[in-house]
Design a protein around this motif. Structure first.
Motif, PDB file in Angstrom:
ATOM      1  N   LEU A  57       0.861  -1.181   0.000  1.00 38.70           N
ATOM      2  CA  LEU A  57       0.000   0.000   0.000  1.00 38.70           C
ATOM      3  C   LEU A  57       0.900   1.234   0.000  1.00 38.70           C
ATOM      4  CD1 LEU A  57      -2.603  -1.132   2.689  1.00 38.70           C
ATOM      5  CD2 LEU A  57      -2.893  -1.116   0.216  1.00 38.70           C
ATOM      6  N   ILE A  58       0.704   2.092  -0.987  1.00 39.39           N
ATOM      7  CA  ILE A  58       1.593   3.247  -1.132  1.00 39.39           C
ATOM      8  C   ILE A  58       1.133   4.402  -0.252  1.00 39.39           C
ATOM      9  CG2 ILE A  58       2.415   4.999  -2.775  1.00 39.39           C
ATOM     10  CD1 ILE A  58       2.610   2.795  -4.827  1.00 39.39           C
ATOM     11  N   GLU A  59       2.052   4.915   0.558  1.00 38.73           N
ATOM     12  CA  GLU A  59       1.770   6.078   1.415  1.00 38.73           C
ATOM     13  C   GLU A  59       2.303   7.351   0.765  1.00 38.73           C
ATOM     14  OE1 GLU A  59       3.589   7.662   5.547  1.00 38.73           O
ATOM     15  OE2 GLU A  59       2.656   5.697   5.734  1.00 38.73           O
ATOM     16  N   VAL A  60       3.512   7.253   0.197  1.00 34.83           N
ATOM     17  CA  VAL A  60       4.126   8.396  -0.486  1.00 34.83           C
ATOM     18  C   VAL A  60       4.568   7.942  -1.873  1.00 34.83           C
ATOM     19  CG1 VAL A  60       6.023  10.082  -0.446  1.00 34.83           C
ATOM     20  CG2 VAL A  60       4.976   9.359   1.702  1.00 34.83           C
ATOM     21  N   GLY A  61       4.315   8.774  -2.888  1.00 30.17           N
ATOM     22  CA  GLY A  61       4.779   8.444  -4.240  1.00 30.17           C
ATOM     23  C   GLY A  61       3.652   7.954  -5.132  1.00 30.17           C
ATOM     24  N   ASP A  62       4.004   7.791  -6.387  1.00 31.17           N
ATOM     25  CA  ASP A  62       3.061   7.353  -7.411  1.00 31.17           C
ATOM     26  C   ASP A  62       3.048   5.842  -7.483  1.00 31.17           C
ATOM     27  OD1 ASP A  62       1.314   8.510  -9.186  1.00 31.17           O
ATOM     28  OD2 ASP A  62       2.891   9.694 -10.144  1.00 31.17           O
ATOM     29  N   SER A  63       1.897   5.267  -7.767  1.00 30.57           N
ATOM     30  CA  SER A  63       1.860   3.828  -8.016  1.00 30.57           C
ATOM     31  C   SER A  63       2.448   3.580  -9.396  1.00 30.57           C
ATOM     32  CB  SER A  63       0.416   3.331  -7.970  1.00 30.57           C
ATOM     33  OG  SER A  63       0.366   1.999  -8.408  1.00 30.57           O
ATOM     34  N   LEU A  64       3.545   2.805  -9.429  1.00 23.60           N
ATOM     35  CA  LEU A  64       4.203   2.552 -10.713  1.00 23.60           C
ATOM     36  C   LEU A  64       3.748   1.235 -11.336  1.00 23.60           C
ATOM     37  CD1 LEU A  64       7.792   3.726  -9.781  1.00 23.60           C
ATOM     38  CD2 LEU A  64       6.073   4.965 -11.074  1.00 23.60           C
ATOM     39  N   ALA A  65       2.712   0.631 -10.728  1.00 20.50           N
ATOM     40  CA  ALA A  65       2.225  -0.644 -11.265  1.00 20.50           C
ATOM     41  C   ALA A  65       1.684  -0.420 -12.663  1.00 20.50           C
ATOM     42  CB  ALA A  65       1.126  -1.204 -10.370  1.00 20.50           C
ATOM     43  N   PRO A  66       2.168  -1.222 -13.643  1.00 23.16           N
ATOM     44  CA  PRO A  66       1.665  -1.025 -15.005  1.00 23.16           C
ATOM     45  C   PRO A  66       0.178  -1.349 -15.076  1.00 23.16           C
ATOM     46  CG  PRO A  66       3.022  -3.017 -14.869  1.00 23.16           C
ATOM     47  CD  PRO A  66       3.084  -2.352 -13.520  1.00 23.16           C
ATOM     48  N   VAL A  67      -0.555  -0.542 -15.790  1.00 19.06           N
ATOM     49  CA  VAL A  67      -1.987  -0.781 -15.931  1.00 19.06           C
ATOM     50  C   VAL A  67      -2.179  -1.821 -17.031  1.00 19.06           C
ATOM     51  CG1 VAL A  67      -4.192   0.307 -16.482  1.00 19.06           C
ATOM     52  CG2 VAL A  67      -2.458   1.591 -15.235  1.00 19.06           C
ATOM     53  N   ALA A  68      -2.915  -2.876 -16.694  1.00 17.59           N
ATOM     54  CA  ALA A  68      -3.145  -3.941 -17.679  1.00 17.59           C
ATOM     55  C   ALA A  68      -3.973  -3.382 -18.827  1.00 17.59           C
ATOM     56  CB  ALA A  68      -3.886  -5.092 -17.007  1.00 17.59           C
ATOM     57  N   PRO A  69      -3.590  -3.710 -20.074  1.00 23.37           N
ATOM     58  CA  PRO A  69      -4.376  -3.196 -21.197  1.00 23.37           C
ATOM     59  C   PRO A  69      -5.797  -3.740 -21.121  1.00 23.37           C
ATOM     60  CG  PRO A  69      -2.757  -4.821 -21.940  1.00 23.37           C
ATOM     61  CD  PRO A  69      -2.505  -4.583 -20.478  1.00 23.37           C
ATOM     62  N   LEU A  70      -6.756  -2.847 -21.203  1.00 24.28           N
ATOM     63  CA  LEU A  70      -8.145  -3.283 -21.099  1.00 24.28           C
ATOM     64  C   LEU A  70      -8.689  -3.644 -22.479  1.00 24.28           C
ATOM     65  CD1 LEU A  70      -9.477  -0.553 -18.657  1.00 24.28           C
ATOM     66  CD2 LEU A  70      -9.250  -2.965 -18.146  1.00 24.28           C
ATOM     67  N   ASP A  71      -9.556  -4.612 -22.480  1.00 22.85           N
ATOM     68  CA  ASP A  71     -10.235  -4.981 -23.714  1.00 22.85           C
ATOM     69  C   ASP A  71     -11.059  -3.773 -24.167  1.00 22.85           C
ATOM     70  OD1 ASP A  71     -12.252  -5.955 -25.501  1.00 22.85           O
ATOM     71  OD2 ASP A  71     -11.786  -7.983 -24.800  1.00 22.85           O
ATOM     72  N   PRO A  72     -10.918  -3.358 -25.447  1.00 23.15           N
ATOM     73  CA  PRO A  72     -11.667  -2.185 -25.908  1.00 23.15           C
ATOM     74  C   PRO A  72     -13.175  -2.318 -25.723  1.00 23.15           C
ATOM     75  CG  PRO A  72     -10.454  -3.247 -27.728  1.00 23.15           C
ATOM     76  CD  PRO A  72     -10.065  -3.946 -26.469  1.00 23.15           C
ATOM     77  N   GLU A  73     -13.632  -3.586 -25.659  1.00 20.59           N
ATOM     78  CA  GLU A  73     -15.073  -3.817 -25.487  1.00 20.59           C
ATOM     79  C   GLU A  73     -15.517  -3.478 -24.057  1.00 20.59           C
ATOM     80  OE1 GLU A  73     -17.063  -5.202 -28.077  1.00 20.59           O
ATOM     81  OE2 GLU A  73     -15.248  -4.726 -29.218  1.00 20.59           O
ATOM     82  N   LEU A  74     -14.536  -3.540 -23.116  1.00 15.62           N
ATOM     83  CA  LEU A  74     -14.883  -3.339 -21.702  1.00 15.62           C
ATOM     84  C   LEU A  74     -14.946  -1.857 -21.365  1.00 15.62           C
ATOM     85  CD1 LEU A  74     -12.597  -6.057 -20.077  1.00 15.62           C
ATOM     86  CD2 LEU A  74     -15.027  -6.235 -20.577  1.00 15.62           C
ATOM     87  N   ILE A  75     -15.595  -1.576 -20.242  1.00 12.83           N
ATOM     88  CA  ILE A  75     -15.684  -0.185 -19.772  1.00 12.83           C
ATOM     89  C   ILE A  75     -14.333   0.211 -19.195  1.00 12.83           C
ATOM     90  CG2 ILE A  75     -16.807   1.340 -18.105  1.00 12.83           C
ATOM     91  CD1 ILE A  75     -19.208  -0.668 -18.267  1.00 12.83           C
ATOM     92  N   LYS A  76     -13.821   1.362 -19.619  1.00 10.12           N
ATOM     93  CA  LYS A  76     -12.541   1.847 -19.103  1.00 10.12           C
ATOM     94  C   LYS A  76     -12.785   2.825 -17.967  1.00 10.12           C
ATOM     95  CE  LYS A  76      -9.769   1.627 -23.311  1.00 10.12           C
ATOM     96  NZ  LYS A  76      -8.947   2.399 -24.231  1.00 10.12           N
ATOM     97  N   GLU A  77     -11.812   2.869 -17.052  1.00  3.59           N
ATOM     98  CA  GLU A  77     -11.887   3.870 -15.992  1.00  3.59           C
ATOM     99  C   GLU A  77     -11.652   5.237 -16.640  1.00  3.59           C
ATOM    100  OE1 GLU A  77      -9.765   5.177 -11.827  1.00  3.59           O
ATOM    101  OE2 GLU A  77      -9.119   3.330 -12.801  1.00  3.59           O
ATOM    102  N   ASN A  78     -12.415   6.216 -16.240  1.00  2.75           N
ATOM    103  CA  ASN A  78     -12.312   7.544 -16.818  1.00  2.75           C
ATOM    104  C   ASN A  78     -10.981   8.192 -16.438  1.00  2.75           C
ATOM    105  OD1 ASN A  78     -12.632  10.153 -17.681  1.00  2.75           O
ATOM    106  ND2 ASN A  78     -14.757  10.302 -17.015  1.00  2.75           N
TER     107      ASN A  78
END
Length: 202
Positions: free
Chosen positions: A65-86
């Motif tokens: 759990l990150i307290e300071v700094g950016d989450s550097l976890a790569p975002v999994a490519p979403l299926d274009p058919e699926l709803i994407k986070e805004n």
């Protein structure tokens, strides 16, 4: 004031360090099994990342759990058919400076006068809200909680630029002293040289 118990807890933790990618990476293993990992910029000594991990009740390793700094976890490519986070949703991250705890909330396009930022000492939290009722956020300052230091309303300030709200909380002298002493101790640690060494304590 309880800066000392937190300082003692850090000193009693099993600590390992390595130098990699221009960063000093430090890993703490506490007696209760919790882990804390920190990364400092070698040039400026500024804290870039602090994250925590604890075991589940069944003993499984939890997520960091990150307290300071950016989450550097790569975002999994979403299926274009699926709803994407805004991607215009507000993003809340903490990035400290040497003298202040600092939080940045991106994707807030409103003018500065719409925002109010206040400290609530009785609730031990800070509150960000907008007069147009478009955004509300309550957050704590873990460093003050760990050292049992009071929240000081006068230490809080904020600015707004490029759709980003930047909130600063001036570090109390107890925290500055503690951080200075910690850094001095960390620099004495025999750090592993360059290389992808996992600093997990066995």
């Amino acid at each position: 004031m309880a800066v000392q118990p937190w300082s003692n807890l850090l000193k009693s933790a099993k600590t390992t360090a390595l130098i990699h990618d221009g960063r000093r990476k430090v890993h703490y293993l506490f007696t209760d099994g919790k882990e804390m990992a920190e990364e400092y910029d070698l040039m400026s000594d500024e804290l870039i990342v602090r994250k925590w991990r604890s075991k589940s009740p069944l003993g499984a390793q939890g997520q960091w759990l990150i307290e300071v700094g950016d989450s550097l976890a790569p975002v999994a490519p979403l299926d274009p058919e699926l709803i994407k986070e805004n991607c215009t949703n507000p993003v809340f991250i903490r990035k400290d400076t040497k003298t202040s705890f600092q939080w940045r909330i991106r994707n807030l396009p409103y003018p500065k006068e719409v925002f109010s930022v206040s400290a609530e000492p009785s609730e031990r939290c800070c509150i960000v809200k907008t007069s147009n009722k478009k955004y509300y956020k309550k957050f704590s300052v873990p460093d003050l909680d760990r050292c049992q230091l009071p929240l000081d309303c006068s230490a809080l300030s904020f600015t707004h630029a490029n759709n980003t709200l930047i909130i600063s909380y001036k570090k109390p002298k107890e925290i500055l002293t503690l951080e200075h002493e910690l850094l001095r101790e960390l620099k004495k640690l025999k750090a592993t040289g360059e290389g992808d060494v996992d600093c997990k304590t066995q």
